[in-house]
Design an enzyme around this catalytic site. Structure first.
Site, PDB file in Angstrom:
ATOM      1  N   GLN A 172       0.797  -1.233   0.000  1.00  0.00           N
ATOM      2  CA  GLN A 172       0.000   0.000   0.000  1.00  0.00           C
ATOM      3  C   GLN A 172       0.829   1.281   0.000  1.00  0.00           C
ATOM      4  OE1 GLN A 172      -3.599   0.481   2.668  1.00  0.00           O
ATOM      5  NE2 GLN A 172      -2.193   1.892   3.673  1.00  0.00           N
ATOM      6  N   GLU A 215      -2.164   9.848  -1.121  1.00  0.00           N
ATOM      7  CA  GLU A 215      -1.294  10.491  -0.134  1.00  0.00           C
ATOM      8  C   GLU A 215      -0.234  11.366  -0.789  1.00  0.00           C
ATOM      9  OE1 GLU A 215      -0.200   8.261   3.216  1.00  0.00           O
ATOM     10  OE2 GLU A 215      -2.111   7.257   3.323  1.00  0.00           O
ATOM     11  N   ASP A 252       4.555  -0.114   3.983  1.00  0.00           N
ATOM     12  CA  ASP A 252       3.319  -0.516   4.671  1.00  0.00           C
ATOM     13  C   ASP A 252       2.644  -1.546   3.780  1.00  0.00           C
ATOM     14  OD1 ASP A 252       0.935  -0.872   5.955  1.00  0.00           O
ATOM     15  OD2 ASP A 252       0.249   1.203   5.776  1.00  0.00           O
ATOM     16  N   GLU A 295       5.508  -2.167   8.020  1.00  0.00           N
ATOM     17  CA  GLU A 295       4.213  -1.997   8.708  1.00  0.00           C
ATOM     18  C   GLU A 295       3.227  -3.048   8.221  1.00  0.00           C
ATOM     19  OE1 GLU A 295       2.811   2.049   8.411  1.00  0.00           O
ATOM     20  OE2 GLU A 295       0.716   1.441   8.633  1.00  0.00           O
ATOM     21  N   ASP A 321      -0.175  -1.460  12.605  1.00  0.00           N
ATOM     22  CA  ASP A 321      -1.210  -0.436  12.380  1.00  0.00           C
ATOM     23  C   ASP A 321      -2.583  -1.089  12.570  1.00  0.00           C
ATOM     24  OD1 ASP A 321      -3.017   1.422  11.384  1.00  0.00           O
ATOM     25  OD2 ASP A 321      -2.260   1.412   9.349  1.00  0.00           O
ATOM     26  N   LYS A 346      -2.845   6.524  15.292  1.00  0.00           N
ATOM     27  CA  LYS A 346      -3.795   7.347  14.530  1.00  0.00           C
ATOM     28  C   LYS A 346      -4.947   7.718  15.475  1.00  0.00           C
ATOM     29  CE  LYS A 346      -3.376   4.864  10.080  1.00  0.00           C
ATOM     30  NZ  LYS A 346      -3.922   3.641   9.417  1.00  0.00           N
ATOM     31  N   ARG A 375      -4.205   9.969   8.035  1.00  0.00           N
ATOM     32  CA  ARG A 375      -5.005   8.978   7.316  1.00  0.00           C
ATOM     33  C   ARG A 375      -4.889   9.247   5.816  1.00  0.00           C
ATOM     34  NH1 ARG A 375      -7.796   5.366  10.763  1.00  0.00           N
ATOM     35  NH2 ARG A 375      -7.544   4.174   8.855  1.00  0.00           N
ATOM     36  N   SER A 376      -5.353   8.289   5.032  1.00  0.00           N
ATOM     37  CA  SER A 376      -5.301   8.502   3.579  1.00  0.00           C
ATOM     38  C   SER A 376      -6.315   9.564   3.158  1.00  0.00           C
ATOM     39  CB  SER A 376      -5.513   7.191   2.847  1.00  0.00           C
ATOM     40  OG  SER A 376      -6.679   6.545   3.303  1.00  0.00           O
ATOM     41  N   LYS A 397       4.307  10.064  10.011  1.00  0.00           N
ATOM     42  CA  LYS A 397       4.011   9.655   8.622  1.00  0.00           C
ATOM     43  C   LYS A 397       2.744  10.387   8.198  1.00  0.00           C
ATOM     44  CE  LYS A 397       1.679   5.541   7.357  1.00  0.00           C
ATOM     45  NZ  LYS A 397       1.491   4.153   6.954  1.00  0.00           N
TER      46      LYS A 397
HETATM   47  C1  2PG Z   1      -2.156   3.420   6.764  1.00  0.00           C
HETATM   48  C2  2PG Z   1      -2.923   4.701   6.480  1.00  0.00           C
HETATM   49  C3  2PG Z   1      -2.037   5.856   6.131  1.00  0.00           C
HETATM   50  P1  2PG Z   1      -5.445   4.570   5.843  1.00  0.00           P
HETATM   51  O1  2PG Z   1      -2.598   2.328   6.416  1.00  0.00           O
HETATM   52  O2  2PG Z   1      -1.113   3.462   7.417  1.00  0.00           O
HETATM   53  O3  2PG Z   1      -1.112   5.547   5.125  1.00  0.00           O
HETATM   54  O4  2PG Z   1      -3.883   4.480   5.488  1.00  0.00           O
HETATM   55  O5  2PG Z   1      -5.674   5.912   6.390  1.00  0.00           O
HETATM   56  O6  2PG Z   1      -6.159   4.329   4.544  1.00  0.00           O
HETATM   57  O7  2PG Z   1      -5.711   3.497   6.847  1.00  0.00           O
HETATM   58 MG    MG Z   2      -1.006   1.250   7.586  1.00  0.00          MG
END
Ligand code: 2PG
Ligand code: MG
Length: 442
Positions: A172, A215, A252, A295, A321, A346, A375-376, A397
């Protein structure tokens, strides 16, 4: 009069960087200070995250937030009016109790599903920012209590795949980590050079380096993960820097997204792997490229696979995560079983500043690294930068060096770095690998 008392909450529906509806809330204190935030939203959300409240129905494809906004007006505002904004526990605790007391048409909600983690987080963070403003402190000072500020090591998105890009890399997120830089401004300037060099190589291939993913990383079609890793390594060299020593790579895998019927599917290569085989594949990438952080190597509930990843990738930072979802109980389970060596943090995964802080405190007590993450689906806010500095998370990040919702955070960090002059910079020492935890007593 206590000027820190919460006087009013003014929520409105807004949009995130993907154009999806989200909650914005202004908190006003009796002394006149006010602050507003717009909450972010993920795409690769973990199954164990706190839940956003969405309207359903047809408007905005069911993603509207009028119920979440109404909940702030009708339930949260009356419960919080008069509470001292500096008492974050009281503010967050009141919202948690309120959420538990609600019954929705679907029954008793769980994980903030009654009020919505999107509603709760907007109030939680805006309250802290308003209290900081009332104290005439910059947010990083307010968040940091009396502690020393620490500028974080940045992880900067270069390529996106998975749920963040149509360009369909299995992994990702591939990021540059300027491990050899001595300051935050130098770190970001090195990544800029690397990104620029990679852009030139993409153009040589006839690809459109102007296209960016969710992103802000390059949104181009590549020949798979190894191709992306090779391009980053070549870009580091082309920028006159040393791969591994000056600039390294983080990935990640977001492996929850790869799991189908108990197996990990690498669709770009048409391969189906067991957890052990996926770990071996990642270990191969780590042998061939300067990867310092991995990750979500496995899916969110694959604790056994994560144990294998922790022992196999023992010199990379093993970062959880979707595994930990900023939840202190899941983190404690990881620590107790020696799983992973770092936690992605997060705030909207758990929905409040207090719960987020508990995770950071527990991680640091166990010697685990913390990576504060956007977040994305992001917003123009930059409080994440202040939070990282004040809470000394050590790493951050927030996406790439393009798109304003990303640069808002980097620019805020650059401003803080300037204000603080020769403040402490975390640098590569912030990375924690499983082998660094061996022999530690908790
Ligand atoms: C992640 C986040 C940020 P998302 O997986 O680490 O890159 O993505 O906000 O879509 O969960
Ligand atoms: Mg992640």
């Amino acid at each position: 009069m206590n000027e820190f008392e919460i006087a009013a909450l003014n929520p409105v529906p807004a949009f995130d960087s993907r154009g999806t509806p989200t909650v914005s809330c202004e908190v006003v204190l009796r002394g006149g200070a006010r602050a507003t935030i717009v909450v972010p939203s993920g795409a690769s959300t973990g199954a164990h995250e706190a839940v956003e409240l969405r309207d359903g129905g047809t408007a905005f494809g069911g993603r509207g937030v009028t119920r979440a906004v109404a909940g702030i007006r009708e339930h949260i505002a009356p419960a919080l009016t008069g509470i001292d904004a500096r008492d974050q526990q009281a503010v967050d605790g009141a919202m948690l109790r309120l959420d538990r007391s609600l019954t929705t048409p679907e029954g008793r909600p769980e994980r903030l599903g009654g009020l919505g983690a999107n509603a709760v987080l907007s109030v939680s963070v805006a309250t802290a920012l308003a209290a900081g403003a009332q104290s005439a402190l910059p947010p990083y000072r307010y968040f940091g209590d009396a502690g020393r500020p620490l500028l974080p090591l940045p992880m900067v998105n270069i390529f996106s795949g998975g749920a963040h890009a149509a360009a369909a890399l299995d992994v990702q997120d591939l990021l540059a980590v300027p491990v050899g830089a001595r300051s935050l401004p130098e770190a970001l300037s090195w990544v800029w050079e690397v990104r620029h060099a990679i852009g030139a190589r993409l153009r040589e291939r006839g690809l459109n380096a102007q296209l960016v993913a969710d992103e802000g990383g390059f949104g181009v079609a590549l020949d798979g993960t190894r191709d992306a890793l090779r391009l980053i390594t070549e870009g580091i060299r082309a920028a006159g820097l040393r791969p591994g020593d000056d600039v390294a790579i983080a990935i990640d895998v977001a492996a929850s997204q790869l799991l189908h019927d108990g197996h990990y599917v690498l669709s770009e290569e048409g391969r189906t792997l067991t957890a052990d085989e996926l770990v071996a594949e990642i270990a191969g990438w780590c042998r061939d490229f300067p990867i310092v952080s991995v990750e979500d190597a496995l899916a969110e509930d694959d604790w056994a696979g994560f144990a294998t990843a922790t022992s196999t990738l023992d010199s990379q930072q093993v970062l959880g995560d979707d595994l930990f979802v900023t939840d202190v109980d899941r983190l404690r389970r990881g620590v107790a079983n020696g799983i992973a060596s770092a936690v992605l943090v997060k705030p909207n995964q758990c929905g409040s500043l207090s719960a987020t802080r508990d995770v950071v405190t527990a991680a640091h007590a166990a010697g685990y690294a913390t990576v504060l993450s956007a977040r994305s689906g992001e917003t123009e806010d930059c409080w994440l930068a202040d939070l990282s500095v004040g809470w000394r998370t050590g790493q951050i990040k927030v996406g790439s060096l393009t798109r304003s919702e990303r640069t808002a955070k980097w620019n805020r960090l650059l401003r803080i770095a300037h204000e603080l002059g020769d403040a402490e910079y975390a640098g590569a020492a912030a990375l924690v690998a499983p082998r660094d935890l061996i022999g530690r007593e908790d």
